[in-house]
Design a protein around this motif. Structure first.
Motif, PDB file in Angstrom:
ATOM      1  N   GLN A  77       0.896  -1.063  -0.190  1.00 32.47           N
ATOM      2  CA  GLN A  77      -0.090  -0.122  -0.108  1.00 32.47           C
ATOM      3  C   GLN A  77       0.924   1.267   0.042  1.00 32.47           C
ATOM      4  O   GLN A  77       0.581   2.231  -0.760  1.00 32.47           O
ATOM      5  CB  GLN A  77      -1.030  -0.054   1.088  1.00 32.47           C
ATOM      6  N   PHE A  78       2.066   1.381   0.674  1.00 29.40           N
ATOM      7  CA  PHE A  78       2.836   2.412   0.904  1.00 29.40           C
ATOM      8  C   PHE A  78       3.456   2.557  -0.601  1.00 29.40           C
ATOM      9  O   PHE A  78       3.373   3.695  -1.018  1.00 29.40           O
ATOM     10  CB  PHE A  78       3.975   2.333   1.591  1.00 29.40           C
ATOM     11  N   PHE A  82       2.957   6.007  -2.957  1.00 28.49           N
ATOM     12  CA  PHE A  82       3.775   6.981  -2.847  1.00 28.49           C
ATOM     13  C   PHE A  82       5.067   6.572  -3.919  1.00 28.49           C
ATOM     14  O   PHE A  82       5.760   7.289  -4.310  1.00 28.49           O
ATOM     15  CB  PHE A  82       4.647   6.870  -1.572  1.00 28.49           C
ATOM     16  N   GLY A  83       4.671   5.347  -4.463  1.00 29.12           N
ATOM     17  CA  GLY A  83       6.000   5.108  -5.631  1.00 29.12           C
ATOM     18  C   GLY A  83       5.320   5.016  -7.014  1.00 29.12           C
ATOM     19  O   GLY A  83       4.588   6.120  -7.257  1.00 29.12           O
ATOM     20  N   TYR A  84       6.166   4.532  -8.023  1.00 27.49           N
ATOM     21  CA  TYR A  84       5.948   4.342  -9.431  1.00 27.49           C
ATOM     22  C   TYR A  84       6.050   3.189  -9.699  1.00 27.49           C
ATOM     23  O   TYR A  84       6.558   1.994  -9.260  1.00 27.49           O
ATOM     24  CB  TYR A  84       6.839   5.356 -10.022  1.00 27.49           C
ATOM     25  N   LEU A  85       5.229   2.680 -11.068  1.00 24.98           N
ATOM     26  CA  LEU A  85       5.317   1.369 -11.686  1.00 24.98           C
ATOM     27  C   LEU A  85       6.410   1.196 -12.423  1.00 24.98           C
ATOM     28  O   LEU A  85       7.198   1.789 -12.979  1.00 24.98           O
ATOM     29  CB  LEU A  85       4.145   1.431 -12.739  1.00 24.98           C
ATOM     30  N   TYR A  86       6.872  -0.214 -12.101  1.00 29.99           N
ATOM     31  CA  TYR A  86       8.333  -0.599 -12.457  1.00 29.99           C
ATOM     32  C   TYR A  86       8.116  -2.144 -12.682  1.00 29.99           C
ATOM     33  O   TYR A  86       7.967  -2.880 -11.666  1.00 29.99           O
ATOM     34  CB  TYR A  86       9.444  -0.245 -11.721  1.00 29.99           C
ATOM     35  N   SER A 208       0.564  -4.720   6.978  1.00 30.42           N
ATOM     36  CA  SER A 208       1.050  -4.656   5.733  1.00 30.42           C
ATOM     37  C   SER A 208       0.056  -5.001   4.598  1.00 30.42           C
ATOM     38  O   SER A 208      -0.228  -4.663   3.408  1.00 30.42           O
ATOM     39  CB  SER A 208       2.004  -5.331   5.392  1.00 30.42           C
ATOM     40  N   LYS A 209      -1.167  -5.651   5.308  1.00 30.55           N
ATOM     41  CA  LYS A 209      -2.248  -6.271   4.479  1.00 30.55           C
ATOM     42  C   LYS A 209      -3.374  -5.290   4.377  1.00 30.55           C
ATOM     43  O   LYS A 209      -4.424  -5.495   3.511  1.00 30.55           O
ATOM     44  CB  LYS A 209      -2.516  -7.592   4.863  1.00 30.55           C
ATOM     45  N   TRP A 214      -4.102   3.463   6.494  1.00 31.56           N
ATOM     46  CA  TRP A 214      -3.835   2.937   7.756  1.00 31.56           C
ATOM     47  C   TRP A 214      -2.898   1.907   7.769  1.00 31.56           C
ATOM     48  O   TRP A 214      -2.114   1.851   8.761  1.00 31.56           O
ATOM     49  CB  TRP A 214      -5.120   2.463   8.335  1.00 31.56           C
ATOM     50  N   ALA A 215      -2.424   1.303   6.865  1.00 24.32           N
ATOM     51  CA  ALA A 215      -1.222   0.561   6.668  1.00 24.32           C
ATOM     52  C   ALA A 215      -0.181   0.769   7.058  1.00 24.32           C
ATOM     53  O   ALA A 215       0.783   0.322   7.729  1.00 24.32           O
ATOM     54  CB  ALA A 215      -1.264  -0.195   5.297  1.00 24.32           C
TER      55      ALA A 215
END
Length: 522
Positions: A77-78, A82-86, A208-209, A214-215
């Motif tokens: 979820q984080f 906050f990330g990008y697709l790779y 994490s699930k 809220w994760a």
């Protein structure tokens, strides 16, 4: 008048003068402290154990924060928010991992150096309380962050305060306990690091699930729990008696000593030892500023403190912050990686506890050097295994298991013994500043590793995986050579004796058997 092994010529007029000033009460107090066993000391100083452990709780917060970040990089979820697709998956880029993870090591550099001043001016207690209050306020930024930019600000500001705990805890622990408890209570700081890291892993494994913010928001919010516990108990925390003596507050120092010890202890004689040690250090012109840490005999003592703390980084401890992510990249699935991350720190917890009887039985130097040797061997084996073509699943699990073994031996030796040595090697008048310098040096190296490790392990960068064993194995081998030549055995010595041994320039390998003989000293 004063002699010891073949170093008689190193005795100075000042240390001889200090030695012959011993009176009967002082000799009795020193003899009493030397005669105490660990269990006897636990019975006579229960309050000292309690308050030392209480102040060390700040280190749990210090360790929780970077461990939390390292686990967030592995949290689906984080990464999604906050990330990008790779390659059909979201990741946090190496530059952002580096920036976010910089908060803690940068904080240890700046925060540690800042902490030295209020600790000497206002004392350990109120510096600690102020830091906890500031931490509670700065957690709000992390909790409400919904962009990497805001989270970066929260991590950098929070890290500045968190860095102070690494200085306060070992300094306070070394100043409220007798010699028999000194090794265990200062090494307990390492256990607090492990507890913080273990809680960070466990909390993230549990959240994490979750498929919403809220994760990662729950782990941030849990940091308030420690702030609340500490602030509620702060009013009853006794000040360091060593600091009170240096400030000329002898009556307050005696009252604090009565709170730390049982009624069976003659605290008046304990106070005499503190006053005498402080007087000796004044006569030896040890000073109390940062500059004094690099003057005369203090230079060697500062080098030892900085060296053992930097060895933690060079031996690979910063990989722990990326433990779960590292196991994912090694080939384990998400659940297995989180479980392995928890197990990784659980064996560290066990290792630190096992180190306590070893410290009492074998001292510092032997455990420290033996541990470094074992770490070198394990890291080289991990590197060799990673070179097997195709990296079959058996190799992946073997590498991951050896990492658990590595962490076990790290937390038996290099981890806990470091905090004992930095507390004992430094002179009492510059202890807070010496530990601050060691923490800052460790933090500076931590900044380098924080920049380097994401680029070494990320799949879109070097993707070194287990070959990191060659890198850290080589660095650890160099640390072993330095430690063998420079780190002395400091167990079983009063602070006054350590002052004299360093003043006489006794070699590291001669410390343990060196005999101090003089009037009034047994």
């Amino acid at each position: 008048m004063a002699q010891g092994n073949n170093n008689k010529a190193h005795a100075t007029s000042k240390d001889i003068k200090a030695l012959v000033h011993h009176d009967t009460g002082l000799d009795e107090a020193i003899h009493f402290e030397r005669s105490l066993t660990f269990l006897q000391a636990c019975t006579l100083y229960p309050s000292a154990i309690l308050w030392s452990a209480f102040v060390s709780m700040g280190v749990i917060m210090l360790a929780f924060d970077p461990q939390l970040l390292g686990n967030l990089y592995a949290m689906p979820q984080f990464r999604k928010d906050f990330g990008y697709l790779y390659k059909n998956d979201c990741i946090i880029s190496a530059p952002w991992q580096t920036g976010l993870s910089m908060g803690n090591p940068v904080g240890q550099v700046v925060g540690a150096l800042i902490a030295g001043y209020p600790m000497e001016r206002f004392g350990r207690k109120w510096t600690f309380g102020t830091c906890v209050a500031l931490t509670a306020c700065l957690i709000f930024i992390q909790f409400f962050a919904r962009s990497l930019q805001v989270l970066l600000v929260g991590e950098l500001l929070g890290g500045l305060v968190l860095g102070c705990y690494a200085v306060i805890a070992p300094a306070y622990s070394s100043e409220v306990c007798p010699m028999a408890l000194r090794g265990v209570l200062t090494s307990y700081v390492n256990l607090c690091f492990v507890i913080g890291q273990l809680l960070g892993n466990a909390v993230c494994a549990g959240t994490s699930k979750l498929s919403n913010h809220w994760a990662y928001s729950i782990p941030f919010a849990l940091q308030w729990f420690w702030c609340l516990v500490i602030l509620l108990g702060l009013a009853w925390v006794p000040e360091s008696p060593w600091w009170l003596v240096r400030r000329g507050k002898l009556d307050e120092a005696e009252m604090v000593l009565r709170r730390l010890a049982s009624d069976k202890v003659d605290v008046g004689k304990t106070l005499t030892v503190i006053v005498e040690t402080d007087r000796l250090e004044q006569e030896l012109e040890m000073g109390s500023t940062y500059w004094d840490c690099f003057r005369g005999v203090n230079l060697r003592r500062t080098e030892i403190s900085m060296g053992v703390y930097c060895t933690q980084v060079l031996s690979g401890i910063y990989l722990i912050n990326y433990g779960t992510y590292f196991f994912q990249l090694a080939g384990l699935d998400n659940d297995e990686a989180f479980d392995m991350g928890i197990g990784f720190l659980a064996v560290g917890f066990l290792g630190t506890i096992i180190s306590w009887p070893l410290l009492i039985r074998y001292g510092r130097r032997k455990i420290y050097n033996t541990g470094l040797l074992v770490l070198v061997v394990l890291q080289i084996i991990i590197g060799i295994l990673d070179c097997i073509p195709g990296r079959p699943s058996g190799v992946i699990w073997t590498e991951s298991s050896l990492m658990l073994v590595w962490n076990f031996f790290y937390d038996i030796s290099v981890g806990p013994v470091c905090f004992v040595i930095i507390s004992e090697a430094s002179a009492t008048r510059v202890r807070s500043k010496s530990i601050a310098l060691a923490t800052a040096a460790q933090g500076a190296l931590g900044c380098v590793m924080t920049v380097a490790i994401p680029y070494m392990i990320n799949p879109d960068q070097a993707n070194m995986q287990g070959k990191l064993g060659f890198f850290f194995g080589g660095l650890t081998a160099m640390c072993l050579v330095w430690s063998f030549l420079r780190v002395p055995e400091t167990s079983g010595r009063t602070y006054e004796e350590l002052d004299i041994l360093f003043e006489r320039k006794v070699g590291a390998r001669q410390f343990e058997k060196y005999v101090i003989e003089s009037e009034g000293v047994d």
